[in-house]
Enzyme design. Structure first.
Site, PDB file in Angstrom:
ATOM      1  N   GLU A   1      -9.831  -2.212   5.271  1.00 33.53           N
ATOM      2  CA  GLU A   1     -10.417  -1.874   6.563  1.00 33.53           C
ATOM      3  C   GLU A   1     -11.660  -2.711   6.847  1.00 33.53           C
ATOM      4  O   GLU A   1     -12.356  -3.141   5.917  1.00 33.53           O
ATOM      5  CB  GLU A   1     -10.789  -0.382   6.569  1.00 33.53           C
ATOM      6  CG  GLU A   1      -9.590   0.561   6.396  1.00 33.53           C
ATOM      7  CD  GLU A   1      -8.756   0.710   7.666  1.00 33.53           C
ATOM      8  OE1 GLU A   1      -8.547  -0.265   8.400  1.00 33.53           O
ATOM      9  OE2 GLU A   1      -8.300   1.850   7.919  1.00 33.53           O
TER      10      GLU A   1
ATOM     11  N   HIS B   1      -7.150  -4.916  10.095  1.00 25.92           N
ATOM     12  CA  HIS B   1      -6.887  -4.666   8.663  1.00 25.92           C
ATOM     13  C   HIS B   1      -5.585  -5.347   8.220  1.00 25.92           C
ATOM     14  O   HIS B   1      -4.659  -5.519   9.012  1.00 25.92           O
ATOM     15  CB  HIS B   1      -6.905  -3.172   8.310  1.00 25.92           C
ATOM     16  CG  HIS B   1      -5.751  -2.358   8.770  1.00 25.92           C
ATOM     17  ND1 HIS B   1      -5.834  -1.011   9.043  1.00 25.92           N
ATOM     18  CD2 HIS B   1      -4.436  -2.669   8.990  1.00 25.92           C
ATOM     19  CE1 HIS B   1      -4.662  -0.548   9.401  1.00 25.92           C
ATOM     20  NE2 HIS B   1      -3.790  -1.533   9.382  1.00 25.92           N
TER      21      HIS B   1
ATOM     22  N   ASP C   1       0.817  -1.212   0.000  1.00 22.73           N
ATOM     23  CA  ASP C   1       0.000   0.000   0.000  1.00 22.73           C
ATOM     24  C   ASP C   1       0.858   1.272   0.000  1.00 22.73           C
ATOM     25  O   ASP C   1       2.068   1.215   0.191  1.00 22.73           O
ATOM     26  CB  ASP C   1      -0.953   0.005   1.211  1.00 22.73           C
ATOM     27  CG  ASP C   1      -0.310  -0.527   2.492  1.00 22.73           C
ATOM     28  OD1 ASP C   1       0.927  -0.488   2.598  1.00 22.73           O
ATOM     29  OD2 ASP C   1      -1.040  -0.991   3.375  1.00 22.73           O
TER      30      ASP C   1
ATOM     31  N   ASN D   1      -7.392  -3.057  14.321  1.00 31.88           N
ATOM     32  CA  ASN D   1      -8.775  -3.351  13.927  1.00 31.88           C
ATOM     33  C   ASN D   1      -8.863  -4.551  12.980  1.00 31.88           C
ATOM     34  O   ASN D   1      -9.916  -4.835  12.437  1.00 31.88           O
ATOM     35  CB  ASN D   1      -9.407  -2.106  13.266  1.00 31.88           C
ATOM     36  CG  ASN D   1      -8.694  -1.711  11.981  1.00 31.88           C
ATOM     37  OD1 ASN D   1      -7.773  -2.377  11.526  1.00 31.88           O
ATOM     38  ND2 ASN D   1      -9.129  -0.614  11.371  1.00 31.88           N
TER      39      ASN D   1
HETATM   40  C1  F6R Z   1       1.534  -1.422   6.120  1.00 31.75           C
HETATM   41  C2  F6R Z   1       0.219  -2.055   6.192  1.00 31.75           C
HETATM   42  C3  F6R Z   1      -0.543  -2.092   7.478  1.00 31.75           C
HETATM   43  C4  F6R Z   1       0.328  -2.386   8.697  1.00 31.75           C
HETATM   44  C5  F6R Z   1      -0.510  -2.401   9.969  1.00 31.75           C
HETATM   45  C6  F6R Z   1       0.332  -2.600  11.214  1.00 31.75           C
HETATM   46  O1  F6R Z   1       2.073  -1.518   4.823  1.00 31.75           O
HETATM   47  O2  F6R Z   1      -0.270  -2.508   5.210  1.00 31.75           O
HETATM   48  O3  F6R Z   1      -1.552  -3.065   7.367  1.00 31.75           O
HETATM   49  O4  F6R Z   1       0.956  -3.626   8.526  1.00 31.75           O
HETATM   50  O5  F6R Z   1      -1.220  -1.198  10.089  1.00 31.75           O
HETATM   51  O6  F6R Z   1       1.180  -1.506  11.376  1.00 31.75           O
HETATM   52  P1  F6R Z   1       2.364  -1.522  12.438  1.00 31.75           P
HETATM   53  O7  F6R Z   1       3.311  -2.587  12.018  1.00 31.75           O
HETATM   54  O8  F6R Z   1       2.969  -0.157  12.372  1.00 31.75           O
HETATM   55  O9  F6R Z   1       1.718  -1.832  13.754  1.00 31.75           O
END
Ligand code: F6R
Length: 235
Positions: free
Chosen positions: A143, A138, A67, A136
């Site tokens: 989401e 995702h 992303d 959450n």
């Molecule tokens: C990042 C992504 C997100 C993160 C997730 C956890 O490229 O796609 O899904 O993996 O938000 O983020 P952290 O590792 O910062 O807790």
């Protein structure tokens, strides 16, 4: 699912980097799917060390990131492009032309999403997709909600994600409200998946691996995939 519980982030990162390394050793032309965020940072450091020690060669791999925020230039230190260059790509011998990250500044977001999706297909699909997980549930920026989108698309980030991401920005107003993300189908099409749950993610990982399979917990869909390894830190 192959589930590995660990005690520390160091242990998580050591095991995750070995799994990624064995994919690269098995097939030097591997197509790897990368995530950003705090979770994989140490794993990427370990991969850099393995490259420096002459264990890994990334010269023939292709990468696709999950992303990118909409509206952030590559030069913005909060863009995922910047993150990947700083945390991994600048330190290994991946060829710049083999690096793929959605362009969050594209004027035609839908065209950018469609072109990203077709680049993944042209590369023969993803061999190993690395995933973190949001509090959450995702994965990528898919989401929670009543519906999930199959292919790469523009996603409106939820309040929970905006709050979680605010820690990297000066103020809440600066946090991008939308992102381009691989879809749930893009992720599920990877031949193998490595889901990493850093400290603090134990509850959402438990909901993912043993709760109901529901778009309200996007990561729970991974239970329908036949080759997923989950490594998570539990107390
Ligand atoms: C990042 C992504 C997100 C993160 C997730 C956890 O490229 O796609 O899904 O993996 O938000 O983020 P952290 O590792 O910062 O807790």
């Amino acid at each position: 699912m192959n589930i590995i519980k660990v005690k520390t982030n160091e242990e998580l990162s050591a095991k995750a980097s070995v799994i990624i390394a064995s994919q690269v050793l098995k097939n030097k032309k591997s197509v790897l799917g990368f995530a950003t965020g705090s979770t994989p940072e140490l794993t990427y450091k370990n991969l850099i060390k393995m490259y420096q020690d002459g264990i890994l060669d990334f010269s023939s791999i292709t990468s696709f990131n999950l992303d990118e925020y909409c509206g952030l230039e590559k030069t913005n230190d909060q863009s995922y492009y910047y993150f990947m260059m700083e945390k991994l790509f600048n330190h290994i011998n991946i060829k710049p032309e083999n690096i793929n990250i959605p362009d969050g500044t594209s004027k035609d977001v839908n065209a950018e999403c469609a072109s990203y999706e077709s680049k993944i297909k042209q590369a023969g699909g993803i061999d190993l997709q690395i995933l973190g997980i949001g509090l959450n549930g995702h994965i990528g920026f898919n989401e929670p909600g009543k519906e999930l989108i199959y292919e790469t698309h523009q996603e409106i980030l939820t309040e929970s994600t905006l709050k979680a991401n605010a820690r990297f920005f000066k103020s809440m107003d600066e946090v991008p409200k939308t992102a381009i993300s691989m879809g749930i189908g893009t992720i599920m099409s990877a031949r193998s998946i490595l889901l990493l749950g850093s400290p603090g993610k134990e509850d959402i990982i438990n909901a993912t691996i043993s709760g109901v399979i529901t778009p309200e917990v996007p990561a729970s869909l991974l239970r329908l995939h036949s080759n997923v390894t989950v490594i998570y830190v539990c107390s």
